[in-house]
Design a protein around this motif. Structure first.
Motif, short mmCIF file in Angstrom:
data_model
loop_
_atom_site.label_atom_id
_atom_site.label_comp_id
_atom_site.label_asym_id
_atom_site.label_seq_id
_atom_site.Cartn_x
_atom_site.Cartn_y
_atom_site.Cartn_z
N PHE A 388 30.14 -3.63 39.27
CA PHE A 388 30.74 -4.58 38.33
C PHE A 388 30.19 -4.45 36.92
CE2 PHE A 388 31.50 -8.94 36.63
CZ PHE A 388 32.88 -8.97 36.80
N VAL A 389 28.97 -3.95 36.79
CA VAL A 389 28.33 -3.87 35.47
C VAL A 389 28.24 -2.41 35.04
CG1 VAL A 389 26.28 -4.47 34.14
CG2 VAL A 389 26.97 -5.92 36.07
N PRO A 390 29.13 -1.97 34.15
CA PRO A 390 29.16 -0.54 33.76
C PRO A 390 27.90 -0.10 33.03
CG PRO A 390 30.65 -1.84 32.38
CD PRO A 390 30.18 -2.75 33.48
N GLU A 391 27.19 -1.02 32.39
CA GLU A 391 25.98 -0.64 31.66
C GLU A 391 24.87 -0.17 32.59
OE1 GLU A 391 27.62 -3.44 31.19
OE2 GLU A 391 28.35 -3.36 29.12
N LEU A 392 24.93 -0.59 33.87
CA LEU A 392 23.93 -0.16 34.84
C LEU A 392 24.24 1.26 35.30
CD1 LEU A 392 23.49 -3.32 37.08
CD2 LEU A 392 21.70 -2.22 35.73
N LYS A 393 23.25 2.11 35.26
CA LYS A 393 23.40 3.50 35.69
C LYS A 393 22.50 3.73 36.91
CE LYS A 393 26.05 4.13 32.15
NZ LYS A 393 27.52 4.17 32.34
N GLU A 394 23.14 4.15 38.00
CA GLU A 394 22.36 4.37 39.22
C GLU A 394 21.69 5.73 39.19
OE1 GLU A 394 22.84 4.37 44.12
OE2 GLU A 394 24.59 4.03 42.82
N PHE A 395 20.38 5.73 39.53
CA PHE A 395 19.65 6.98 39.66
C PHE A 395 19.99 7.60 41.01
CE2 PHE A 395 17.38 5.82 36.00
CZ PHE A 395 16.60 6.91 35.59
N ASN A 396 20.19 8.91 41.01
CA ASN A 396 20.44 9.60 42.26
C ASN A 396 19.11 9.94 42.92
OD1 ASN A 396 21.34 11.09 44.39
ND2 ASN A 396 22.41 12.64 43.18
N LEU A 397 18.71 9.13 43.88
CA LEU A 397 17.46 9.35 44.59
C LEU A 397 17.65 10.21 45.83
CD1 LEU A 397 15.95 5.75 44.36
CD2 LEU A 397 15.54 7.69 42.84
N ARG A 398 18.84 10.79 45.99
CA ARG A 398 19.16 11.60 47.17
C ARG A 398 19.02 10.79 48.46
NH1 ARG A 398 20.02 14.03 43.05
NH2 ARG A 398 19.85 16.27 42.68
N SER A 399 19.28 9.50 48.35
CA SER A 399 19.15 8.63 49.52
C SER A 399 20.40 8.72 50.38
CB SER A 399 18.96 7.17 49.08
OG SER A 399 17.79 7.03 48.30
N PRO A 400 20.26 8.62 51.70
CA PRO A 400 21.44 8.62 52.57
C PRO A 400 22.35 7.45 52.24
CG PRO A 400 19.43 8.91 53.85
CD PRO A 400 19.01 8.56 52.46
N LYS A 401 23.66 7.66 52.39
CA LYS A 401 24.62 6.61 52.09
C LYS A 401 24.38 5.39 52.98
CE LYS A 401 29.59 5.74 51.70
NZ LYS A 401 30.96 6.29 51.91
N ASN A 402 24.48 4.22 52.39
CA ASN A 402 24.31 2.94 53.08
C ASN A 402 22.91 2.70 53.61
OD1 ASN A 402 27.04 2.43 52.63
ND2 ASN A 402 27.65 3.24 54.62
N VAL A 403 21.95 3.50 53.17
CA VAL A 403 20.57 3.35 53.65
C VAL A 403 19.61 3.02 52.50
CG1 VAL A 403 18.63 4.53 54.76
CG2 VAL A 403 20.94 4.85 55.63
N GLY A 404 19.66 3.81 51.43
CA GLY A 404 18.75 3.60 50.32
C GLY A 404 17.47 4.39 50.51
N PRO A 405 16.49 4.19 49.62
CA PRO A 405 16.45 3.19 48.56
C PRO A 405 17.40 3.54 47.40
CG PRO A 405 14.55 4.63 48.42
CD PRO A 405 15.25 5.01 49.68
N TYR A 406 17.76 2.48 46.66
CA TYR A 406 18.63 2.62 45.50
C TYR A 406 17.93 2.08 44.26
CZ TYR A 406 22.34 3.25 49.00
OH TYR A 406 23.09 3.70 50.04
N LEU A 407 18.29 2.68 43.12
CA LEU A 407 17.71 2.26 41.85
C LEU A 407 18.77 2.37 40.77
CD1 LEU A 407 14.94 1.50 40.45
CD2 LEU A 407 14.77 3.94 39.87
N ALA A 408 18.91 1.31 39.95
CA ALA A 408 19.85 1.31 38.83
C ALA A 408 19.15 0.72 37.61
CB ALA A 408 21.11 0.53 39.16
#
Length: 578
Positions: A388-408
């Motif tokens: 929803f927030v285009p200003e947030l950019k997600e870092f590609n941490l090579r995490s498995p889908k739906n598992v994480g970790p995630y960072l934006a």
């Protein structure tokens, strides 16, 4: 003799070269060695490992289903007393006689409810509904223990509120609804499970805590093995690897691989669900459309008209104005909130704001670090912010889908959002062993402060275990929350409750709303009195017009995010001019 050596030297050199070539060929074809040869090498290697690391553990040789509840650090005297209180608070009544035929169990189709109350009902009052349960022979039930949920709603107004069910233990129930808006309101009562099914769910929780099993992959070089893991394993079958967390004492075990060491584990994943858990007799109480989440019909009218209060009539106030909150009498049930025009209105301690555009969210989160820990229902919040927030950019941490970790991140506005799953048990497809972190340990690594937000949701993956296991996990998280707030009292901490979900005969055995309700009661009690915010996902889901889902639909997720942001950026009261 010495004269023969020079003549034999070429022969020795040729033999040496032949041996060297043969060795090189064997090394390059090492993967083709048979398992027995490889096993010999790894037995030597494991012997060296075991001299330095004793990861195997000695445990009782007989399987005792209560053992997993006693694993981990021993509670203090006060914590043990609290645990006894919590277990007594969720004690559930059941049939006085077990083993009766299906025809004597609760039949929601023949059961009914009656709206009780005065001729005129006004906003701010209370609606009382009596529910009478009958069996399949049309006879009144004489005991309690049926699991019912209820809501009051006005579809035309996008309004809804959860009701509170009181069990009189004689086959009769009373549901209380606060009256929060004017207009035509409809009563909806649903039997989630009959009391006879709850008895079965209790048995499964205590006797089959490993009915969801897990596995881990062990790998070293070209060798790989997969073994079964769990918090509770039938001990005595084979050696175990002990992965108990040293900080919290949270236990976790895997069967030791035959040819690899315990320190070669590389991941964790859901193994599957056990089958054939019920007897033929027990299966009768888990039938879709018969006794799982079946609506109970009204005897007479299922709706009433609620009139505005006299004060509203005099002042011509409109209840749909965001500035107007109906007052609920102190003697009535006060919910966490309710929906009106499909927006959530929170009752306790804060005025809800609507964050309908990304810029408003960005301004609210400016300069903030938001940590999210928990299961996939918490991950939904990260996904909502990220989409929803285009200003947030997600870092590609090579995490498995739906598992994480995630960072934006939003570097321009100094915003950082992160999501990490909680430690085992967790039913994800595959989680790297290096990413298996317990929430309590992660909280201890957070500095905290006025620009730090911590969101925690731990519930769904504990539904198959005895409640003591869940209490222990929450106890460790609570200790860490207390330490965090002692370090930095201005840190905002919000805890997510459980929510109801879609059920069928199979999922009821693993994820029943009855399991979730029990966890919900425990969680609320354990965090009561702390400076934390409670995000009531149970009522937010129960009161909404959408069907129950494990992962609530976007409309409910938005309401949750709006509530979180309202906590982060509360409406400041205007100072009165003197």
């Amino acid at each position: 003799m010495q004269g023969h050596i020079p003549r034999l030297a070429p022969i020795f050199i040729l033999l040496a070269l032949s041996g060297f070539v043969l060795l090189i060929r064997n090394i390059t074809s090492l993967e083709k060695w048979n398992c027995q040869t490889v096993s010999t090498f790894y037995q030597i290697q494991n012997g060296i490992y075991s001299a330095f690391k004793t990861l195997e553990t000695s445990l009782p040789t007989e399987f005792n289903h209560t053992y997993c509840a006693r694993l981990g650090q021993a509670p203090t005297v006060e914590e043990a007393r609290e645990e006894r209180y919590l277990l007594s608070s969720i004690a559930w009544p059941g049939p006085p006689v077990q083993g009766l035929p299906l025809r004597l169990s609760t039949d929601p189709a023949q059961s009914y409810f009656v709206i009780r109350g005065p001729a005129e009902l006004h906003v701010g009052g209370q609606l009382v509904v009596d529910v009478h349960m009958l069996n399949f022979m049309g006879q009144p039930k004489r005991h309690g223990g049926d699991f019912l949920v209820a809501r009051l709603h006005s579809p035309e107004l996008g309004a809804g509120v959860a009701g509170r069910v009181h069990d009189h233990l004689d086959g009769n129930y009373t549901v209380l609804f606060p009256l929060l808006w004017a207009g035509l309101v409809r009563v909806e009562v649903t039997m989630v499970h009959p009391s006879e099914a709850v008895v079965v769910l209790k048995r499964l929780r205590e006797e089959q805590p490993d009915r969801v099993y897990f596995k881990s992959l062990f790998r070293s070089g070209f060798l790989a093995e997969t073994t079964v893991c769990n918090l509770c394993l039938p001990f005595g079958q084979q050696p175990l690897c002990n992965y108990t967390d040293p900080q919290t004492g949270e236990p976790w075990y895997c069967y030791k691989p035959k040819m690899l060491g315990c320190d070669t584990r590389i991941n964790h994943s859901k193994g599957g669900y056990k089958k054939n858990l019920l007897t033929k007799y027990e299966e009768q109480f888990f039938q879709s459309g018969v006794n799982i989440k079946v609506p109970i019909h009204a005897s007479g009218m299922d709706s009433v008209t609620v009139l505005p209060t006299e004060q509203e009539n005099k002042k011509c106030l409109k209840i749909n104005s965001p500035s107007v909150q109906p007052r609920v009498r102190s003697s009535t049930f006060t919910p966490a909130g309710y929906y009106y025009h499909d927006t959530w209105r929170h009752f306790t301690g804060i005025r809800m704001r609507q964050f309908n555009d990304s810029w408003a969210i960005t301004q609210c989160l400016k300069g903030k670090i938001v940590y999210m820990f928990g299961d996939s229902t918490v991950r939904q919040w990260f996904e909502y912010f990220n989409a929803f927030v285009p200003e947030l950019k997600e870092f590609n941490l090579r995490s498995p889908k739906n598992v994480g970790p995630y960072l934006a991140v939003d570097s321009r506005h100094d915003i950082l959002l992160s999501y990490s799953c909680h430690g085992p048990p967790i039913r994800f497809t595959s989680v790297s062993s290096s990413e298996m972190h317990y929430v309590a340990n992660e909280l201890d690594r957070i500095r905290g402060g006025p620009d730090t937000v911590v969101l925690v949701g731990v519930w769904s993956h504990f539904s198959t275990f005895p409640v003591e296991v869940y209490i222990r996990r929450l106890r460790h998280i609570r200790r860490a929350v207390v330490r965090l707030l002692n370090r930095e009292p201005t840190t905002l901490v919000a805890i997510r409750t459980a929510n109801p979900q879609k059920l069928d005969p199979e999922s009821s055995l693993f994820n029943s709303d009855w399991f979730s309700l029990q966890q919900d009661i425990v969680l609320r009690a354990m965090f009561r009195g702390l400076n934390v915010r409670l995000l009531d996902a149970w009522e937010m889901s129960l009161a909404h017009r959408h069907p129950h889902m494990l992962h609530p639909p976007p409309a409910i997720v938005k309401s949750m995010v709006d509530l979180i942001l309202s906590y982060i950026c509360p409406v400041r009261k205007k100072k009165r001019r003197s």
